[in-house]
Write a protein that holds these residues in place. Structure first.
Motif, PDB file in Angstrom:
ATOM      1  N   ILE A  88      -3.038   0.582  -3.729  1.00 51.21           N
ATOM      2  CA  ILE A  88      -2.113  -0.560  -3.798  1.00 51.21           C
ATOM      3  C   ILE A  88      -1.230  -0.448  -5.040  1.00 51.21           C
ATOM      4  O   ILE A  88      -1.706  -0.090  -6.128  1.00 51.21           O
ATOM      5  CB  ILE A  88      -2.890  -1.891  -3.794  1.00 51.21           C
ATOM      6  CG1 ILE A  88      -3.660  -2.033  -2.472  1.00 51.21           C
ATOM      7  CG2 ILE A  88      -1.958  -3.078  -3.991  1.00 51.21           C
ATOM      8  CD1 ILE A  88      -4.490  -3.283  -2.370  1.00 51.21           C
TER       9      ILE A  88
ATOM     10  N   SER B 157      -6.427  -7.262  -6.393  1.00 56.25           N
ATOM     11  CA  SER B 157      -5.153  -7.104  -5.685  1.00 56.25           C
ATOM     12  C   SER B 157      -5.278  -7.533  -4.223  1.00 56.25           C
ATOM     13  O   SER B 157      -4.339  -8.118  -3.658  1.00 56.25           O
ATOM     14  CB  SER B 157      -4.672  -5.654  -5.780  1.00 56.25           C
ATOM     15  OG  SER B 157      -5.594  -4.776  -5.173  1.00 56.25           O
ATOM     16  N   LEU B 158      -6.427  -7.272  -3.599  1.00 60.79           N
ATOM     17  CA  LEU B 158      -6.619  -7.694  -2.214  1.00 60.79           C
ATOM     18  C   LEU B 158      -6.642  -9.211  -2.103  1.00 60.79           C
ATOM     19  O   LEU B 158      -6.090  -9.796  -1.151  1.00 60.79           O
ATOM     20  CB  LEU B 158      -7.911  -7.107  -1.648  1.00 60.79           C
ATOM     21  CG  LEU B 158      -7.907  -5.595  -1.405  1.00 60.79           C
ATOM     22  CD1 LEU B 158      -9.292  -5.120  -0.976  1.00 60.79           C
ATOM     23  CD2 LEU B 158      -6.867  -5.225  -0.337  1.00 60.79           C
TER      24      LEU B 158
ATOM     25  N   GLU C   4       0.841  -1.195   0.000  1.00 55.13           N
ATOM     26  CA  GLU C   4       0.000   0.000   0.000  1.00 55.13           C
ATOM     27  C   GLU C   4       0.880   1.250   0.000  1.00 55.13           C
ATOM     28  O   GLU C   4       1.849   1.338   0.774  1.00 55.13           O
ATOM     29  CB  GLU C   4      -0.915   0.010   1.232  1.00 55.13           C
ATOM     30  CG  GLU C   4      -1.987  -1.067   1.175  1.00 55.13           C
ATOM     31  CD  GLU C   4      -2.926  -1.036   2.356  1.00 55.13           C
ATOM     32  OE1 GLU C   4      -3.872  -1.834   2.365  1.00 55.13           O
ATOM     33  OE2 GLU C   4      -2.730  -0.209   3.283  1.00 55.13           O
TER      34      GLU C   4
ATOM     35  N   ALA D 174      -3.069 -10.415  -2.567  1.00 51.02           N
ATOM     36  CA  ALA D 174      -2.265 -10.136  -1.373  1.00 51.02           C
ATOM     37  C   ALA D 174      -2.592 -11.106  -0.246  1.00 51.02           C
ATOM     38  O   ALA D 174      -1.718 -11.464   0.552  1.00 51.02           O
ATOM     39  CB  ALA D 174      -2.502  -8.704  -0.918  1.00 51.02           C
TER      40      ALA D 174
ATOM     41  N   VAL E  40      -0.207  -4.482   2.884  1.00 48.69           N
ATOM     42  CA  VAL E  40      -1.610  -4.518   2.472  1.00 48.69           C
ATOM     43  C   VAL E  40      -2.482  -4.870   3.680  1.00 48.69           C
ATOM     44  O   VAL E  40      -2.196  -5.825   4.411  1.00 48.69           O
ATOM     45  CB  VAL E  40      -1.815  -5.540   1.331  1.00 48.69           C
ATOM     46  CG1 VAL E  40      -3.304  -5.693   1.018  1.00 48.69           C
ATOM     47  CG2 VAL E  40      -1.048  -5.111   0.087  1.00 48.69           C
TER      48      VAL E  40
END
Length: 896
Positions: free
Chosen positions: A209, A279-280, A197, A283, A247
């Protein structure tokens, strides 16, 4: 990243360079400047040579210790104090909890819990091969947790001990002990496609991000998620930058997760949302280890208020220092600073700052440091004056305590060379010269730019400057000067003359092996091979000499390198210093190692002893062809085997046959080729009655002995076995060897005139001197002791005291020891065997580690035993009693 080819004419290296038809493009953030060649000339591949450039310019490289962020990036992920579970050495099927004492690359120095401050059982292990696990692993896997046999009886309830010991401690991370991340340092944990982040440049409560596109020694090229198809908005930040967070940190602190304003319009809301969700998820599947962020500094609270005035370097165009105002305070950590603009339609240039931001300075800083302050745009006066300006604005200056130390220069000085990021093209790193240093700011001139640029201002703690050789060590392209000395890559080996300048320190761990081949005798002229040190081996089986502790040598890693000569040798010398009985003495000896024909570089080494830190400048060779000779010279100076640390790996038998030597029998100085003839035992031992000189005069004589020792390379013995080095160091830090008296007449009686020859010390932590034959008329110790007691009886008015003395003599005769052989001829094994037969058997291991043979045994006294063996008074007295028995038996059986 694609490697850029610099084209230059071989015939016109020193002339003006014309434009080339080929242009290399940078991977991000603008066009990369290039070198040019004249058409029609032969084209040869060239490479910048830092060593020759430094010699040509007469400049020096900025010390690598000045670059704090680079130093941190080389540290291990494991920290001293961490706990882990490790297999017992004597019983590999059982485990016990250990504490990390220190780290050296992927090597860990461990101490089993329960040993307290006793470091004699410390041991090294390789995190890549050792059986190491996080705390709790044994319980989860039904393994036996058992303390080592040596301390098994120390506590009755080990469970309670472990609970107390582990409370509040930190366990070593499981992912660094097992799996693909095993043994990696924080920089290596950041891989391509890792997600982080990134804080917005204007709003401290907004994050987005980014993915890692490239990792160059901790300098990260970052790309916003959702913009994978373009590199126009890529950013370069060092991994220690406070704007980077793991993150999940944004959500945990309830901040906004939105794209920055400059890219928001490039996608619609649904596309940004989709990119964020993806992306979350990624991660969560492949989280970045938290060890990456362990060295991030916590922000301290600031004391700025809106309206305060200050001076600031415009980080967007860091060429000027301008007046500025605090225009917004977000919270106790963040504030907004805006450069003053007095025009009717001002262009607001705002900077997000915190208390330790680089480039913010108190009012009048420029005036006090003789630096030009650029007046605000639209300022009507001729000469800018802060007092008038503050009255005009009705504002107060930010107090000095709001700013960090503004005079800290970190060792940077004018004309030093380094490598620095081009502020107008962050993808480019250039050769740079320091043109001025004022307080904590320095002015840099970037070499090799196609378009001339003014000197730009950078803070001494900026993470956009790097030591000489950093780019080469990390396989990244460095923009060289236009008229730089260039090394042509030839296929034919050419022997180059030796140079006398070398780049400053480059991290050993970060030098790619393919860039650092082990140099061969036929020098090829390539810079990487020429200045690359081969692997140096610590051959702990070899003779360690009088200065070094054999036990500590055995704890050192088996080898160091390959890498840059200066770095590898400096690491080895630091290890040797730390393995010494008296590090200050070794440091002083290393200062004397030099050769006028060496191509050397001066480096500062330090030693710690008894709570004091000593520093000295030592000459270290810079080319691979001189490494072997340098190692031999150092070993000769320390009077140890020349293969103790060298490019030669000693498997079993040392080529020098040094294993036959002990601390006192090692009578051949390597390198010096100096034989020391030892007279027959007892040649000067005339046990005639004589007069005992007072302690004060003996101290004066000892001072003379020490002065003789400093003038010569020989190491002497004192038959009294007393320390010739003071119990406390002198203020000059290096002269820590001075005269010292014994603490009692009883100790002075323990003297053995075995020889008047000069031989290496039997007790490596102390220099000792054999009493010369001029004192051979002194009475034998036993005779003197009895004569003394007899005198006491005759002069005593009380018969009881005389009877008590007779009883003591009778008791001594009852405890009289009968020796089967002359202790002067005892080997280390014989000494260890004797100690094991006494009530001091647990101390036998120390005699083995320190190579104490019979001659050394007879020289031991109470002060020597206490310091060299690090024993408390009780065990030391008990051991000295056994040594006294041997001495008495020696006098009775062999000294006549």
């Amino acid at each position: 990243m694609e490697t850029r080819m610099s084209l230059i004419s071989a015939m016109q290296e020193t002339q003006h360079l014309s434009l080339s038809q080929e242009k290399g493009q940078s991977p991000a953030n603008g066009n990369r400047e290039q070198f040019d060649s004249d058409e029609g000339s032969s084209i040869e591949e060239t490479d910048f040579n830092w060593d020759e450039y430094l010699e040509e310019t007469g400049a020096s490289a900025a010390p690598h210790t000045s670059f704090r962020h680079v130093e941190i990036s080389l540290q291990s992920s494991f920290q001293p104090g961490m706990k882990l579970e490790v297999a017992n050495k004597n019983n590999p099927d059982t485990y016990w909890v250990a504490t990390i004492i220190t780290t050296c690359g992927q090597l860990l120095l461990l101490r089993y819990c329960g040993y307290g401050d006793d470091r004699r059982a410390d041991f090294w292990c390789d995190v890549m091969t050792a059986d190491l696990h996080p705390v709790g692993w044994c319980t989860q896997n039904n393994k036996v947790l058992m303390p080592p046999d040596a301390i098994k009886e120390k506590y009755t309830d080990w469970t309670a001990f472990l609970i107390h010991d582990l409370t509040g401690s930190r366990t070593a991370p499981a992912n660094l002990l097992e799996g693909p991340l095993r043994g990696k340092n924080p920089v290596d944990l950041i891989t391509v496609d890792s997600l982080i982040e990134l804080q917005d440049s204007q709003n401290p409560f907004q994050y987005w991000i980014v993915s890692v596109v490239e990792n160059v020694g901790g300098r990260l090229r970052l790309r916003y998620v959702g913009l994978e198809e373009t590199e126009s908005y890529d950013q370069w930040l060092f991994y220690l930058d406070c704007r980077l967070r793991p993150v999940g940190w944004c959500q945990e602190n309830k901040y906004r997760m939105d794209p920055p304003a400059e890219i928001y319009s490039l996608k619609n809301i649904s596309e940004w949302k989709c990119a964020l969700e993806k992306s979350l998820n990624d991660a969560a599947k492949f989280p970045l280890p938290m060890e990456v962020f362990k060295d991030h500094a916590d922000l301290r609270s600031h004391f700025f208020t809106v309206g305060m005035k200050l001076e600031v370097v415009d980080m967007r165009e860091p060429f000027n220092i301008c007046p500025a105002s605090v225009t917004k305070v977000f919270n106790n950590h963040y504030l907004q600073v805006t450069i003053d603009d007095l025009r009717p339609e001002p262009s607001k240039i705002s900077i997000l700052c915190h208390a330790d931001s680089l480039g913010i300075l108190p009012v009048q800083w420029c005036l006090k440091n003789g630096v030009n302050l650029t007046p605000p745009k639209g300022y009507s006066g001729q000469d800018f004056d802060w007092a008038d300006y503050q009255k005009q604005c009705g504002a107060e200056a930010a107090p000095h305590f709001c700013f960090r130390n503004t005079s800290f220069s970190r060792g940077f000085t004018k004309n030093m060379k380094l490598e620095a990021v081009n502020p107008r093209n962050p993808a480019e790193i250039c050769v740079a010269s320091i043109t001025s240093v004022k307080g904590r700011l320095m002015w840099l001139h970037l070499e090799g730019l196609q378009m001339p640029a003014p000197e730009y201002i950078v803070d001494v703690e900026s993470m956009d400057v790097f030591p000489v050789g950093w780019c080469e060590a990390n396989a990244y392209n460095l923009t060289p000067p236009h008229k730089a000395v260039l090394r042509k890559k030839r296929k034919i080996a050419v022997v180059q003359p030796e140079k006398h300048r070398l780049p400053s320190a480059v991290p050993v761990e970060k030098i790619p092996h393919d860039l650092c081949p082990v140099p061969q005798p036929d020098t090829t002229g390539t810079v990487n091979g020429r200045y690359c040190c081969p692997q140096l081996f610590i051959n702990h089986r070899c003779f360690s000499g009088p200065y070094l502790n054999k036990g500590r040598i055995a704890e050192l890693p088996q080898s160091v390198g390959p890498g840059k000569c200066v770095l590898v040798l400096k690491e080895v010398l630091s290890m040797v210093i730390n393995a010494a009985y008296k590090p200050g003495s070794v440091l002083r000896e290393l200062q004397l190692v030099e050769d006028p024909q060496w191509n050397f570089q001066e480096e500062t080494l330090k030693a710690k002893y008894r709570g004091k830190t000593y520093r000295a400048t030592v000459k270290i060779v810079r080319t691979s062809d001189q490494v072997a000779d340098f190692c031999r010279r150092v070993c000769a100076k320390l009077e140890c085997c020349p293969n103790l640390f060298s490019p030669v790996l000693v498997a079993e038998v040392c080529p020098e046959n040094c294993s036959i030597h002990t601390k006192t029998k090692y009578t051949y100085y390597y390198g010096k080729r100096k034989k020391i003839i030892k007279p027959p035992i007892g040649e000067n031992n005339n046990m005639k009655s004589g007069h005992i000189k007072p302690a004060r005069r003996r101290k004066r004589r000892k001072s003379i002995f020490v002065q003789k020792k400093r003038r010569s390379s020989a190491v002497d013995f004192n038959a009294a076995g007393s320390a010739e080095e003071s119990e406390e160091e002198e203020p000059d830090a290096m002269e820590d060897e001075t005269g010292s008296e014994e603490t009692s007449s009883e100790l002075r009686d323990d003297q053995t005139d075995t020889s008047s020859a000069e031989v290496p010390s039997a007790r490596p932590r102390r220099s000792v001197t054999l009493r010369s034959s001029t004192e051979s008329d002194r009475p034998a110790p036993i005779e003197r002791a009895r004569r003394s007691r007899k005198t006491q009886c005759l002069s005593s008015p009380e018969g009881e005291k005389c009877a008590q003395v007779k009883e003591e003599i009778k008791q001594e005769e009852e405890e009289k020891l009968i020796l089967d052989s002359n202790p002067l001829e005892w080997s280390v094994t014989d000494v260890v065997r004797f100690i094991k037969l006494t009530d001091c058997a647990p101390l036998a291991k120390i005699f083995q580690e320190q190579d104490i043979d019979g001659q050394a045994l007879l020289l031991l006294t109470l002060p020597t035993v206490q310091e060299c063996m690090e024993l408390k008074l009780g065990p030391a007295i008990k051991l000295c009693h056994q040594i006294e028995r041997v001495k008495v038996a020696f006098y009775a059986q062999y000294a006549t």
